[in-house]
Design an enzyme around this catalytic site. Structure first.
Site: not given
Ligand code: SF4
Length: 323
Positions: A51, A85, A137, A176, A206, A234, A236
């Site tokens: 993203h 994703h 995702e 995640t 994650c 995005s 995150n």
């Molecule tokens: Fe997504 Fe985490 Fe994988 Fe990066 S490490 S692509 S933020 S799940």
């Protein structure tokens, strides 16, 4: 010899680390570039590979063609790449039916969640997915199981009102890239309401999401403003801005490029922290730093709260080709 006064206001900049690209994003972008090198253009990519508009435009210029669905791809010998994703199971099935060569760039940490959901399903458990509706995702994880076998819960209120046929036979997985604190509250609500629910040993959030949020939490209360470099779609990156606000930073903004900075807001600050979402390239952090340097006399310091040495090899379809 003392430095020449610049006439610009002074600004202390704290560059947070870790920031920017995670191992899953590096792998997905490398997969598109490797595929372009091996097969030539066009290489089709289903959904934004990660993203970030800058990343997408850069890959487009090299010959990647982005589509939302496989029916936008003509019958072709050229490959299609699935984004980091992840995708519902119906997508690789459809690619196979149409004999389209598919390369799966789903992040291995997302694939891990898919496998967890499948194992719970095989053991006869109804799976609850903690996540945000509509995020690719979440669409991909829901699409790992037959309809009705997995239910999305987005808020504690969703959990409080959820009715299930067999409360003793439940499991949960999570997206995640969620807020660590929100997810903790959700998991607490799940275990309060359904004490026998089965879940991962740790949340499925994650390492990259965790580390970037931890860094923001540590520094945000000490600065006048915090900038997150990243795209508004995005997950995150959005969470980083929220974490900064909740940690007491009175001015937190998410910006894609230097041209998006609302300069008026930053005229009276003396300390600024900068981070970047997991899909934002470092070149955009540098662009924004340069734009601040034109307006302020910068004193830059990096604050690192974790070391990341995570690396994921290319998708196996490409590794086979390279071998
Ligand atoms: Fe997504 Fe985490 Fe994988 Fe990066 S490490 S692509 S933020 S799940």
């Amino acid at each position: 010899m003392s430095a020449e006064p610049t006439g610009k206001p002074k600004l202390n900049v704290i560059l947070l680390a870790p920031r920017g690209f995670c191992a899953g994003v590096v792998r997905a972008i490398d997969a598109v570039e490797e595929a372009l090198r091996i097969y030539g253009a066009p290489v089709y990519v289903r959904h934004e590979i990660v993203h970030n508009k800058y990343v997408v435009e850069t890959l487009k210029a090299k010959g990647a063609v982005f589509v939302e669905e496989l029916d936008e791809i003509p019958d072709t010998g050229q490959p299609v790449i699935f984004s980091a994703h992840g995708v519902p199971k119906s997508i690789p099935r459809e690619a196979e039916r149409r004999a389209i060569f598919a390369i799966d760039a789903t992040c291995p940490l997302v694939t891990k969640v898919h496998r967890e959901a499948e194992i719970h399903h095989k053991r006869g458990r109804l799976v609850l997915l903690v996540g945000h509706a509509g995020h690719p995702e979440v669409v991909g994880t829901i699409g790992q199981l037959p309809a009705g076998s997995i239910i999305l819960v987005q808020t504690v209120a969703d959990i409080e009102t959820l009715e299930v046929a067999d409360p003793g036979n439940l499991a949960y997985v999570t997206q995640t890239t969620l807020s660590i604190d929100d997810t903790r509250s959700m998991v607490e609500a799940l275990t309060r309401r359904f004490p026998q629910i089965v879940g991962p040993h740790k949340q499925d959030i994650c390492y990259a999401t965790t580390n970037r949020q931890d860094a923001v939490k540590q520094v945000a209360p000490t600065v006048d403003a915090l900038l997150v470099v990243g795209s508004s779609n995005s997950s995150n990156s959005q969470r980083l801005k929220e974490v900064a606000e909740r940690s007491g930073c009175r001015l937190a903004r998410l910006v894609l490029r230097a041209e998006d900075v609302e300069w008026d807001l930053f005229s009276n600050i003396s300390t600024l922290a900068i981070t970047a979402g997991a899909s934002a390239p470092e070149v955009l952090v540098e662009e924004i730093m340069d734009a601040f340097a034109e307006r302020f006399d910068l004193h830059v310091e990096e604050v690192s709260t974790a070391n990341e040495g995570v690396f994921f090899p290319l998708p196996r379809e490409l590794r086979r080709e390279i071998a």
